[in-house]
Every structure is written in structure tokens, then in C-alpha cells.
Scaffold this motif. Sequence first.
Motif, PDB file in Angstrom:
ATOM      1  N   PRO A 158      -6.397  36.683 -24.161  1.00 34.86           N
ATOM      2  CA  PRO A 158      -6.495  36.316 -25.586  1.00 34.86           C
ATOM      3  C   PRO A 158      -7.873  36.646 -26.153  1.00 34.86           C
ATOM      4  N   LYS A 159      -7.926  36.831 -27.468  1.00 27.71           N
ATOM      5  CA  LYS A 159      -9.179  37.200 -28.126  1.00 27.71           C
ATOM      6  C   LYS A 159     -10.241  36.118 -27.985  1.00 27.71           C
TER       7      LYS A 159
ATOM      8  N   ILE B 266      -5.010  24.297 -14.939  1.00 32.75           N
ATOM      9  CA  ILE B 266      -3.548  24.404 -14.937  1.00 32.75           C
ATOM     10  C   ILE B 266      -3.011  24.546 -16.356  1.00 32.75           C
ATOM     11  N   LYS B 267      -3.634  23.850 -17.295  1.00 34.97           N
ATOM     12  CA  LYS B 267      -3.191  23.949 -18.698  1.00 34.97           C
ATOM     13  C   LYS B 267      -3.377  25.364 -19.233  1.00 34.97           C
ATOM     14  N   LEU B 268      -4.522  25.972 -18.949  1.00 35.73           N
ATOM     15  CA  LEU B 268      -4.777  27.334 -19.411  1.00 35.73           C
ATOM     16  C   LEU B 268      -3.836  28.335 -18.744  1.00 35.73           C
ATOM     17  N   ILE B 269      -3.595  28.170 -17.443  1.00 37.17           N
ATOM     18  CA  ILE B 269      -2.694  29.089 -16.726  1.00 37.17           C
ATOM     19  C   ILE B 269      -1.283  29.001 -17.285  1.00 37.17           C
ATOM     20  N   ASN B 270      -0.817  27.771 -17.548  1.00 35.52           N
ATOM     21  CA  ASN B 270       0.527  27.580 -18.118  1.00 35.52           C
ATOM     22  C   ASN B 270       0.624  28.168 -19.517  1.00 35.52           C
ATOM     23  N   THR B 271      -0.433  27.955 -20.316  1.00 36.55           N
ATOM     24  CA  THR B 271      -0.396  28.372 -21.715  1.00 36.55           C
ATOM     25  C   THR B 271      -0.514  29.876 -21.871  1.00 36.55           C
ATOM     26  N   ILE B 272      -1.406  30.497 -21.104  1.00 35.71           N
ATOM     27  CA  ILE B 272      -1.694  31.923 -21.289  1.00 35.71           C
ATOM     28  C   ILE B 272      -0.782  32.804 -20.442  1.00 35.71           C
ATOM     29  N   ILE B 273      -0.600  32.458 -19.158  1.00 36.25           N
ATOM     30  CA  ILE B 273       0.140  33.341 -18.240  1.00 36.25           C
ATOM     31  C   ILE B 273       1.628  33.000 -18.200  1.00 36.25           C
ATOM     32  N   HIS B 274       1.987  31.708 -18.407  1.00 37.77           N
ATOM     33  CA  HIS B 274       3.382  31.234 -18.305  1.00 37.77           C
ATOM     34  C   HIS B 274       3.931  31.459 -16.896  1.00 37.77           C
ATOM     35  N   VAL B 275       3.135  31.132 -15.902  1.00 39.83           N
ATOM     36  CA  VAL B 275       3.547  31.318 -14.521  1.00 39.83           C
ATOM     37  C   VAL B 275       4.076  30.000 -13.960  1.00 39.83           C
ATOM     38  N   ARG B 276       4.952  30.124 -12.956  1.00 38.86           N
ATOM     39  CA  ARG B 276       5.526  28.934 -12.343  1.00 38.86           C
ATOM     40  C   ARG B 276       4.540  28.339 -11.349  1.00 38.86           C
TER      41      ARG B 276
ATOM     42  N   GLU C 105     -14.443  41.671 -18.295  1.00 39.52           N
ATOM     43  CA  GLU C 105     -13.043  41.262 -18.153  1.00 39.52           C
ATOM     44  C   GLU C 105     -12.380  42.017 -17.016  1.00 39.52           C
ATOM     45  N   THR C 106     -11.561  41.290 -16.238  1.00 34.17           N
ATOM     46  CA  THR C 106     -10.744  41.902 -15.174  1.00 34.17           C
ATOM     47  C   THR C 106      -9.293  41.458 -15.371  1.00 34.17           C
ATOM     48  N   SER C 107      -8.682  40.889 -14.358  1.00 31.99           N
ATOM     49  CA  SER C 107      -7.312  40.376 -14.496  1.00 31.99           C
ATOM     50  C   SER C 107      -7.328  39.058 -15.244  1.00 31.99           C
ATOM     51  N   ILE C 108      -6.170  38.677 -15.776  1.00 32.99           N
ATOM     52  CA  ILE C 108      -6.074  37.469 -16.590  1.00 32.99           C
ATOM     53  C   ILE C 108      -6.434  36.217 -15.796  1.00 32.99           C
TER      54      ILE C 108
ATOM     55  N   ASP D 209     -35.028  30.334 -26.887  1.00 33.74           N
ATOM     56  CA  ASP D 209     -35.584  31.636 -27.270  1.00 33.74           C
ATOM     57  C   ASP D 209     -35.007  32.140 -28.583  1.00 33.74           C
ATOM     58  N   ASN D 210     -33.686  31.960 -28.773  1.00 38.65           N
ATOM     59  CA  ASN D 210     -33.042  32.518 -29.963  1.00 38.65           C
ATOM     60  C   ASN D 210     -31.708  31.823 -30.202  1.00 38.65           C
ATOM     61  N   ILE D 211     -31.262  31.830 -31.460  1.00 40.45           N
ATOM     62  CA  ILE D 211     -29.946  31.311 -31.837  1.00 40.45           C
ATOM     63  C   ILE D 211     -29.271  32.354 -32.715  1.00 40.45           C
ATOM     64  N   ASP D 212     -28.130  32.888 -32.243  1.00 40.77           N
ATOM     65  CA  ASP D 212     -27.385  33.924 -32.975  1.00 40.77           C
ATOM     66  C   ASP D 212     -26.105  33.334 -33.544  1.00 40.77           C
ATOM     67  N   ASN D 213     -25.731  33.807 -34.748  1.00 39.66           N
ATOM     68  CA  ASN D 213     -24.486  33.388 -35.398  1.00 39.66           C
ATOM     69  C   ASN D 213     -23.404  34.434 -35.132  1.00 39.66           C
ATOM     70  N   ILE D 214     -22.198  33.970 -34.756  1.00 40.29           N
ATOM     71  CA  ILE D 214     -21.033  34.837 -34.585  1.00 40.29           C
ATOM     72  C   ILE D 214     -20.042  34.483 -35.689  1.00 40.29           C
ATOM     73  N   GLU D 215     -19.994  35.312 -36.694  1.00 38.85           N
ATOM     74  CA  GLU D 215     -19.201  35.000 -37.889  1.00 38.85           C
ATOM     75  C   GLU D 215     -17.712  35.049 -37.611  1.00 38.85           C
ATOM     76  N   ASN D 216     -17.245  35.982 -36.785  1.00 37.45           N
ATOM     77  CA  ASN D 216     -15.800  36.124 -36.539  1.00 37.45           C
ATOM     78  C   ASN D 216     -15.219  34.873 -35.892  1.00 37.45           C
ATOM     79  N   ASP D 217     -15.954  34.317 -34.930  1.00 36.88           N
ATOM     80  CA  ASP D 217     -15.466  33.134 -34.216  1.00 36.88           C
ATOM     81  C   ASP D 217     -16.030  31.831 -34.773  1.00 36.88           C
ATOM     82  N   LYS D 218     -16.870  31.940 -35.810  1.00 37.68           N
ATOM     83  CA  LYS D 218     -17.516  30.766 -36.384  1.00 37.68           C
ATOM     84  C   LYS D 218     -18.217  29.946 -35.293  1.00 37.68           C
ATOM     85  N   ASP D 219     -18.998  30.647 -34.511  1.00 30.77           N
ATOM     86  CA  ASP D 219     -19.689  30.033 -33.382  1.00 30.77           C
ATOM     87  C   ASP D 219     -21.158  30.437 -33.411  1.00 30.77           C
ATOM     88  N   LYS D 220     -21.945  29.736 -32.641  1.00 30.32           N
ATOM     89  CA  LYS D 220     -23.374  30.039 -32.502  1.00 30.32           C
ATOM     90  C   LYS D 220     -23.700  30.169 -31.020  1.00 30.32           C
TER      91      LYS D 220
END
Length: 665
Positions: A121-122, A230-240, A135-138, A34-45
Motif C-alpha cells: 500500500p502507498k 497479525i492485523k496488518l497481515i490480515n488486512t493487507i495480504i488476506h492470508v490464512r 521495499e521487497t516482498s509484502i 537537526d531538521n524537521i521536514d513537511n510531507i504534504e502528500n501524507d500530511k506528515d512531518k
Amino acid sequence: MKFSWKLINQFIDLNEMTLDHFKNHLTLSGLEVDNIDNIENDKDKVIDLSITTNRDEIYSAFSLAREASTIFNIPIKILPIRLNYYNSVEYDLKKLVNHKYTHIEYTRIIHLGAIDNKKTPKWLSSELKIYQIKETSILNNIQEYIKMKWGKTFYILTLQEIKERKNLKQHHYFSQLCDLQEITKLLNNTADQLSNSKLLIFTTTQARKDYVYLTHETNEFCENIYNDSIKLINTIIHVRIGKYIERHRKIVVKDKSIKVKRDSIHKCLGQVIGKTYKFIDTNKTIEILKQLKLRPEYNKEEKVFKVYIPDYRKNDLTREIDLIEEIGRIYQFNYFFNQIKKDKLKGYQSKNSIKIKKIRSALRNLGLHEVVNCGITNNLKRNNESIKIYNSITNERKELRLNILESIINNYQHNRKHSANNIEIFEVGKVFKRDNKNKKEYIEQRHIGGLIYNIQYNRNNWQEKPNSINFFHFKNVMETFLIKINSTATLKKIVNNKDIRAIDNVKYLLKKNTKMHICNQNNQTVIGIIGELNDRVIGKSQIKHERVYIFEINLDDLLETAYLKNHLNYSTKKYSYYPSVIRDVSVTLAKHVDIEQIKQIILQETNELIESVEVFNEYKKNDKIPIRVVSLRVKYRSFSKTLSSTDIKKIDLSLEHKLKIIEQV
């Protein structure tokens, strides 16, 4: 539904492909962009797709990448990691081991330590915005991100919910495959703060190694999902990350298979453009089915493809036509002929069948409607020629009909009861009678019959009401019908009322003084009859002040009198490009002189520039004086030039001289 171009490229390399190319091929494959939008801040489409209800499995970046891999025949970059379930505890509800299993139902429960309140994270926030997720909890944000990326995600359950046994029914694997007391004991020994601890539950169903056709085609990437989470949880939250428990169960999952005939593929998709009289090659069809990850098997003797449907396409591919559509979608429909090939060969048509079509067409053009009646009836007039039926179903239908008209008269009565003012019908059918010479033999003939009843047929003056049809109108209709079918038959007045074989079973239906025969001019035999319907047939009260006209003709005899026009009756001649000049002249002639002879004399003996001579007026003074004045219109024209005044004067002088000679005749 919206998809991130960056996220899709994590699974498949589409960077070298232009968005227009990607858009066009995706649309041709049934996924309309239907449509393709450009996101300049994130350099994404952001790609906005219109997903149909039968393709509801495309709801994540991985599922769209998998579809793009099928369409463009590009491999997925991320390979699956096989589950190592041998260290887990086998758990069966019935305490029985299934030795003929095909799949493994697997559950992994992970204990997390205390989670601090941290900001999202942004980059993760922007990805959630693309899919319009609040967005809710991390931890919940990571859970939603994994779902929109892989199409599957983990469950989150708190220790307090386990203690209170809340929401356990929502987690099928947790409630059935795990021992609640064992999990609680294990987690209590490792958790310091019970209120802040959470459980992550990963579930999947995976095919057995030796049962899988190709691992990367059937595996649901469960271990990749686990590693990514698990990689994202370790990287962003730093939880055990605490201890985990594994459970598995061996189950049987029946493969869904569908058979597709090669002839069905050729019939639906047609021939390939540029290759006359050639369809999709069998090897090409197998390649397409492999590209669709359908594990094809081809039977050469039966000429049938057997395919196995993957789990994510079980709701979409259910019929043979669905698979044919998939083959055309991948091969692309624009490579097939867009028009059905017409077969120019025609079967043989006899002359009689052509004549009958022409007869039906002529009657329809005259305003009559064709009807069809049953050949079994009760004849009004029974005689020795009637043929009775043994074990008839009803009393109303005991005999084979002797004529067409009785059935048509019944149609007329039925329509008159329903207030029909104009009834004009005909029927072509068979009649039956006994042979006079041999009573055991029967004669079957084709007849054509018709009826006309019209009370608004014509009017003499526009101020007057329309009049009903009379016998002379009806006679004109029949003569027109004979002319239209090129018949040499003629209408003749009936001189005597002797029995005639062709119309003996019909003549009692007509009035004596208003009927005529249809005769064959070659042998003077009667082939049909026309006339006015007798009042006594249906009762005077029903047709009082109404005139109904009927006809019946032996169709085989009528066909002998009709002929087909196979040539043109006119010829061509040269046409002049120059204008004409018209002169009107008057000639005084004696009464006995034929004007056609005068016209021929003028055309033959005068100048060649005279094109035509026409009579447009004639005047007689009185009958006592045998002299008349005829006005002629003469047209001059040349084939080589425009006539000048000099040329016209010469023609006029020559014409006047000849007219004086003619007047003296």
C-alpha cells in the motif's frame, strides 16, 4: 535518525504541542533535532534526530514516544497486554523447574498459508521511505514497518528451511525452546503447499506479575506487537492464519541497581534559581526518578536514593553521575545557577606570610627564578655546627644544610654543564645548626639565598656586544630589592672580617675584596651578605673569566626591617577646568642664593593665580664672577574663569616688581 510525527502520535498525544516546543525541550534533554521536514502528500512531518552513541535504544517510534513521555510527563496511550503463557508448554533445557524465577522467556510460532504476490500500500511505502528502507516482498515490508514502529518485530522462516535445517542457529528461541519434530509434524498436517508456507516467530522476555513494580514500565509490549502484526497481515495480504505453538521457560534476571547520594546531586547540580541557598527538594527528586521509570527507594538515614535500571537503559545508566545527569535533564539545567557561588570569606594571613609573598614577588619581578632544593646534603665546610643524620640513605646526603648558597651553587654548575648562558635563581628555605651555648640543642632558621650569572646583562652602545653583570650592577639589584619590599636594611662595606654569627657559614663562599654586609639600621646588626663567588669553591677552570654573584639573608631578620604600606602618601586637591598661561622669566642671582627660597617667595607673596614655578635652565658666565642667571617657568591659571589679557598684565607687573626685589638680595 528520522522519525514520523504521525507514528509517534499513535503512542502519545502530542497534537496539542507545537513542534518548536517539542524541539526545544528535546534538545535540552540531550536529543538534538537537526531538521524537521513537511510531507504534504501524507500530511506528515519527519523529525531528524542526532542520536548519541549512549542512547542507541532510541531507534523506533515507540522508543521516541517513550522518551517523550518521560520528558513531558505525558502517559503513553497504548497500554500493554499481559501474556497468558499458562497454556503454553514449559520447556527447560536442563529439565529443571526454576521456582525462584523472575522472568519468562516466551516464544510463539505461527503458521501462515500460501501468500499471493500483492502490492505494498502507498501509506506503507511512504512510511518505509521516511526510514530509508528499500521495499521487497509484502511480508518483509510489514516486518520492517513493525520494527521501525515498535523497535521489535517477528522472524520469518520457511518450511523448506525447517526441512533442510537452514538458518536455525540464527533463531535462538526457535532452535532451543521448540521441538523440531513436533513442529514439523504439526505444520505438515495443516500446510497444503509446503513451498509457499511460512512461519512467523514472536519472542520476548517478560517479568513475572508479582515481581514487576509497575506493569507498563517494564513490559516490552510483546502482545501488542503480535496483535498489530497479525492485523496488518490480515488486512493487507488476506492470508490464512494457521495453528500456532507456544513455549516458555522460567529464568532469573538480576535487577541492576545504582545508589545515588543526595549530597552528590546537590554538589553536581548546585542551587536552584530564585531560591537562595536551596537545592532540589527530596520529594521532587523522587518524582523525577519515578518519571524516569527508575523505581526509586529513599533511605532517610543514609540520605541515599536506590534506583532500579530498566532493561532498555542498562547500557546508558551505569554510574552515579549518569543518574545525576538524568535528574538535571528532566528538571532542566536552565533552572540552576550557571555560576559557582564564590565564598568571600578569607582565612587569616599573618603579616609575615604577606611579607614573604611580597619578597618572592619582588625577586621574580627582578628576573630571578625560584628553585627548591633538599635540606639534606653534604656541607662543603664542616664544623662543630654541622648536624649529622643517623642511618642516612646515601653517602651524598648525610647532614642538614648549614646554608642555602651551596645548593644554589650546585644548581648553577648543573645548568652551566648544559650550556646555560644566563642563570638567575633564588631559594627560600630552612638551615640548621647547633647552638653554641648548648651543643645538644639545635637551631632552625629560615634563609633566603640567590645567585646571578648573566653575560648579556647590558651594553654601552648598540653597536657593541653586551657585557656581563658586574658588582655594581649586582649591588643596584639588591638595593632595588630592598626598596621594593619596603625594607629599612642597607648595604654597608665590611670594615673588619670578624666572625659574625648571621653569616659565619656563608662568608667562605665569597671573595674577600668584593663583598658587603646587609645591616639592620635600627640595631646595626648584620642580617646578610652579598658578593662575588670565590673561584676556589667550584674550581678556576670551570668559571674562568666568569663573574658569579651570590647573596644570602636571614629571612626572619629581614622581615623585621620590612613594613607594609597601609595608606596612601599623596593627597587630593581641586582641579581647574580652565586653560593655563605660561611665562618664561630670567632672574639674576648671587651664588649663595637658594633657588627654592625664591620659588616660595613667588608663590606666597604674588598673585594667587600663579599655579606653579619651575626651574628649567641655569647659566654661569665664569667661576670668577659669582653671579648666575636662572630661567623660571611660571604657570598662571584661574579656578573660576579663563584669564583675560588684562588679568595677565596685572600678574606680569606684580611678578616683575617682585623679581627686581629678589635680584637685589
